[in-house]
Design an enzyme around this catalytic site. Structure first.
Site, PDB file in Angstrom:
ATOM      1  CB  SER A  15      -0.941   0.005   1.213  1.00 35.92           C
ATOM      2  OG  SER A  15      -0.217  -0.226   2.396  1.00 35.92           O
ATOM      3  NE  ARG A  16       1.930   3.318   4.524  1.00 33.17           N
ATOM      4  CZ  ARG A  16       2.889   3.195   5.431  1.00 33.17           C
ATOM      5  NH1 ARG A  16       3.956   3.949   5.365  1.00 33.17           N
ATOM      6  NH2 ARG A  16       2.789   2.327   6.415  1.00 33.17           N
ATOM      7  CG  ASN A  91       7.676  -4.725   0.628  1.00 27.38           C
ATOM      8  OD1 ASN A  91       8.793  -4.216   0.471  1.00 27.38           O
ATOM      9  ND2 ASN A  91       6.601  -3.985   0.913  1.00 27.38           N
ATOM     10  CE1 TYR A 156      13.682  -2.285   9.100  1.00 30.23           C
ATOM     11  CE2 TYR A 156      16.014  -1.889   8.683  1.00 30.23           C
ATOM     12  CZ  TYR A 156      14.714  -2.006   8.217  1.00 30.23           C
ATOM     13  OH  TYR A 156      14.452  -1.835   6.875  1.00 30.23           O
ATOM     14  CB  ALA A 158      18.134  -8.592  15.399  1.00 28.88           C
ATOM     15  CE  LYS A 160      13.809  -5.321   7.154  1.00 25.41           C
ATOM     16  NZ  LYS A 160      12.694  -5.817   6.338  1.00 25.41           N
TER      17      LYS A 160
HETATM   18  P1  NAP Z   1       6.823   1.849   4.236  1.00 29.60           P
HETATM   19  O1  NAP Z   1       6.794   2.920   3.215  1.00 29.60           O
HETATM   20  O2  NAP Z   1       6.768   2.207   5.678  1.00 29.60           O
HETATM   21  O3  NAP Z   1       5.621   0.825   3.910  1.00 29.60           O
HETATM   22  C1  NAP Z   1       5.430  -0.309   4.722  1.00 29.60           C
HETATM   23  C2  NAP Z   1       4.369  -1.199   4.123  1.00 29.60           C
HETATM   24  O4  NAP Z   1       4.249  -2.375   4.965  1.00 29.60           O
HETATM   25  C3  NAP Z   1       2.986  -0.554   4.088  1.00 29.60           C
HETATM   26  O5  NAP Z   1       2.310  -1.021   2.940  1.00 29.60           O
HETATM   27  C4  NAP Z   1       2.325  -1.101   5.359  1.00 29.60           C
HETATM   28  O6  NAP Z   1       0.903  -1.152   5.295  1.00 29.60           O
HETATM   29  C5  NAP Z   1       2.892  -2.515   5.373  1.00 29.60           C
HETATM   30  N1  NAP Z   1       2.844  -3.152   6.686  1.00 29.60           N
HETATM   31  C6  NAP Z   1       3.319  -2.680   7.865  1.00 29.60           C
HETATM   32  N2  NAP Z   1       3.086  -3.578   8.851  1.00 29.60           N
HETATM   33  C7  NAP Z   1       2.473  -4.636   8.255  1.00 29.60           C
HETATM   34  C8  NAP Z   1       1.957  -5.883   8.723  1.00 29.60           C
HETATM   35  N3  NAP Z   1       2.019  -6.236  10.016  1.00 29.60           N
HETATM   36  N4  NAP Z   1       1.372  -6.721   7.841  1.00 29.60           N
HETATM   37  C9  NAP Z   1       1.256  -6.382   6.529  1.00 29.60           C
HETATM   38  N5  NAP Z   1       1.717  -5.230   6.029  1.00 29.60           N
HETATM   39  C10 NAP Z   1       2.316  -4.369   6.890  1.00 29.60           C
HETATM   40  O7  NAP Z   1       8.111   0.916   4.081  1.00 29.60           O
HETATM   41  P2  NAP Z   1       9.145   0.800   2.859  1.00 29.60           P
HETATM   42  O8  NAP Z   1      10.202   1.806   3.047  1.00 29.60           O
HETATM   43  O9  NAP Z   1       8.416   0.699   1.581  1.00 29.60           O
HETATM   44  O10 NAP Z   1       9.811  -0.623   3.208  1.00 29.60           O
HETATM   45  C11 NAP Z   1       9.387  -1.837   2.611  1.00 29.60           C
HETATM   46  C12 NAP Z   1      10.342  -2.944   3.039  1.00 29.60           C
HETATM   47  O11 NAP Z   1      11.672  -2.614   2.617  1.00 29.60           O
HETATM   48  C13 NAP Z   1      10.431  -3.146   4.557  1.00 29.60           C
HETATM   49  O12 NAP Z   1      10.578  -4.513   4.849  1.00 29.60           O
HETATM   50  C14 NAP Z   1      11.675  -2.373   4.933  1.00 29.60           C
HETATM   51  O13 NAP Z   1      12.238  -2.854   6.118  1.00 29.60           O
HETATM   52  C15 NAP Z   1      12.546  -2.641   3.729  1.00 29.60           C
HETATM   53  N6  NAP Z   1      13.609  -1.662   3.550  1.00 29.60           N
HETATM   54  C16 NAP Z   1      13.315  -0.339   3.341  1.00 29.60           C
HETATM   55  C17 NAP Z   1      14.377   0.578   3.192  1.00 29.60           C
HETATM   56  C18 NAP Z   1      14.149   2.039   2.944  1.00 29.60           C
HETATM   57  O14 NAP Z   1      15.137   2.784   2.882  1.00 29.60           O
HETATM   58  N7  NAP Z   1      12.936   2.501   2.761  1.00 29.60           N
HETATM   59  C19 NAP Z   1      15.693   0.117   3.275  1.00 29.60           C
HETATM   60  C20 NAP Z   1      15.946  -1.217   3.495  1.00 29.60           C
HETATM   61  C21 NAP Z   1      14.891  -2.093   3.628  1.00 29.60           C
HETATM   62  P3  NAP Z   1      -0.016   0.122   5.771  1.00 29.60           P
HETATM   63  O15 NAP Z   1       0.138   1.151   4.672  1.00 29.60           O
HETATM   64  O16 NAP Z   1      -1.401  -0.400   5.839  1.00 29.60           O
HETATM   65  O17 NAP Z   1       0.558   0.571   7.069  1.00 29.60           O
END
Ligand code: NAP
Length: 248
Positions: A15-16, A91, A156, A158, A160
Site C-alpha cells: 500500500s505504500r 516486503n 531492525y 536483527a 533483517k
Molecule cells: P513503508 O513505506 O513504511 O511501507 C510499509 C508497508 O508495509 C505498508 O504497505 C504497510 O501497510 C505494510 N505493513 C506494515 N506492517 C504490516 C503488517 N504487520 N502486515 C502487513 N503489512 C504491513 O516501508 P518501505 O520503506 O516501503 O519498506 C518496505 C520494506 O523494505 C520493509 O521490509 C523495509 O524494512 C525494507 N527496507 C526499506 C528501506 C528504505 O530505505 N525505505 C531500506 C531497506 C529495507 P499500511 O500502509 O497499511 O501501514
C-alpha cells in the site's frame, strides 16, 4: 514488458513505498497480483485500481503478516481467487528505532514479529501450493543494515539478518522442488520509512553512496521482476544489495 505474464504474485505491504512500486511494476509486466496492507485501506484500493489498468487482475487484502492464522487465511484467499501462487514477496516491514539502552521489550517484539515472523508465516503457508505446482519464487526484503548493522537499529538489524539466514535455509530445503528463495537488501530508499531523515542526514548518507543518490522504489521493483521471472531461474539462496554501492 511481459516478463511475468501468466504468473500470480502475492506482495505483503503493497500500500505504500517499495511495496507499491513492486505492485505497479509487476502489473506492467503482466502478473496477476494480490497485495496486503494493514491500515491504508483507501490507498490500497486506489493502487489496485491503478495497477489493474495494465490489464491484470489485482486485489488488495487487509492482512497482518505477523499473525500466523491471518497468513494462512491469506494464502487460502489467494488460491481461491487465482488458483496458484508463483511469486511471494515478503516486503512488509516496520522500524522502531532507538538505542539499546532505551529499547523496550515491546519495540523489540514488534519489529521481530512484523519483519521476521511474518516471513516465516507467509513462507510456511505458500510452500504448500508451490510444492504442488513444483515451482515458485520467494523474494524476502532484508536491508543492508541486516548485513553490516546500524546503531539505534538493533531490533531492525536483527530482524533483517534473520531473514538472510532463513532464506538461505529455505533455498536449500526446497531447491529440489524447483522453488527458489532469494533476498533483496535495499540501501536508503526514499519512502515513508526514510522521510523522517533530515536533509543534513540525507546528505551525509548520500555522500557515502558511490552512485551519489538515494534509491527509489522502482530500483527495488526492477530487481523483484528479475528474481520473480524465469530470467533468474538458476539463482537461489542469494542476497542482492541494491544500495547504489553503499555495501561495497
Ligand atoms: P513503508 O513505506 O513504511 O511501507 C510499509 C508497508 O508495509 C505498508 O504497505 C504497510 O501497510 C505494510 N505493513 C506494515 N506492517 C504490516 C503488517 N504487520 N502486515 C502487513 N503489512 C504491513 O516501508 P518501505 O520503506 O516501503 O519498506 C518496505 C520494506 O523494505 C520493509 O521490509 C523495509 O524494512 C525494507 N527496507 C526499506 C528501506 C528504505 O530505505 N525505505 C531500506 C531497506 C529495507 P499500511 O500502509 O497499511 O501501514
Amino acid at each position: 514488458m511481459s516478463q511475468l505474464k501468466g504468473k500470480v504474485a502475492l506482495i505483503t505491504g503493497g500500500s505504500r513505498g517499495i511495496g507499491e512500486a513492486i505492485v505497479m511494476k509487476f502489473a506492467q509486466e503482466g502478473a496477476d497480483i494480490a497485495f496486503t496492507y494493514v491500515s491504508s485501506a483507501e490507498k490500497a484500493q486506489a493502487i489496485a485500481t491503478k495497477a489493474a489498468a495494465f490489464g491484470s487482475k489485482v486485489i488488495a487484502i487487509q492482512s497482518d503478516a505477523s499473525d500466523f492464522a491471518q497468513a494462512e487465511a491469506l494464502i487460502n484467499e489467494v488460491i481461491d481467487a487465482f488458483g496458484r501462487v508463483d511469486i511471494l514477496v515478503n516486503n512488509a516491514g516496520i522500524t522502531r528505532d532507538t538505542l539499546m539502552l532505551r529499547m523496550t521489550e515491546e519495540q523489540w517484539d514488534q519489529v521481530i514479529e512484523v519483519n521476521l515472523k511474518s516471513v516465516f508465516n507467509l513462507t510456511k503457508h505458500a510452500l504448500k501450493p508451490m510444492m504442488k505446482q513444483k515451482s515458485g519464487s520467494i523474494i524476502n526484503m532484508s536491508s543492508v543494515v541486516g548485513i553490516f548493522g546500524n546503531a539505534g537499529q538493533a531490533n531492525y538489524a536483527a530482524s533483517k539478518a534473520g531473514i538472510i539466514g532463513f532464506s538461505k535455509s529455505i533455498a536449500k530445503e526446497v531447491g529440489s522442488r524447483n522453488i527458489r528463495c532469494n533476498v533483496i537488501a535495499p540501501g536508503f530508499i526514499e519512502t515513508d520509512m526514510t522521510h523522517a531523515l533530515t536533509d543534513d542526514q540525507k546528505k551525509a548518507y548520500t555522500d557515502n553512496i558511490p552512485l551519489k543518490r538515494l534509491g527509489s522504489g522502482e530500483d527495488i521493483a526492477n530487481a523483484c521482476v528479475y528474481l520473480g521471472s524465469d530470467l533468474s531461474g538458476y539463482i537461489t539462496g542469494q542476497v542482492i544489495s541494491i544500495c547504489g554501492g553503499l555495501n561495497t
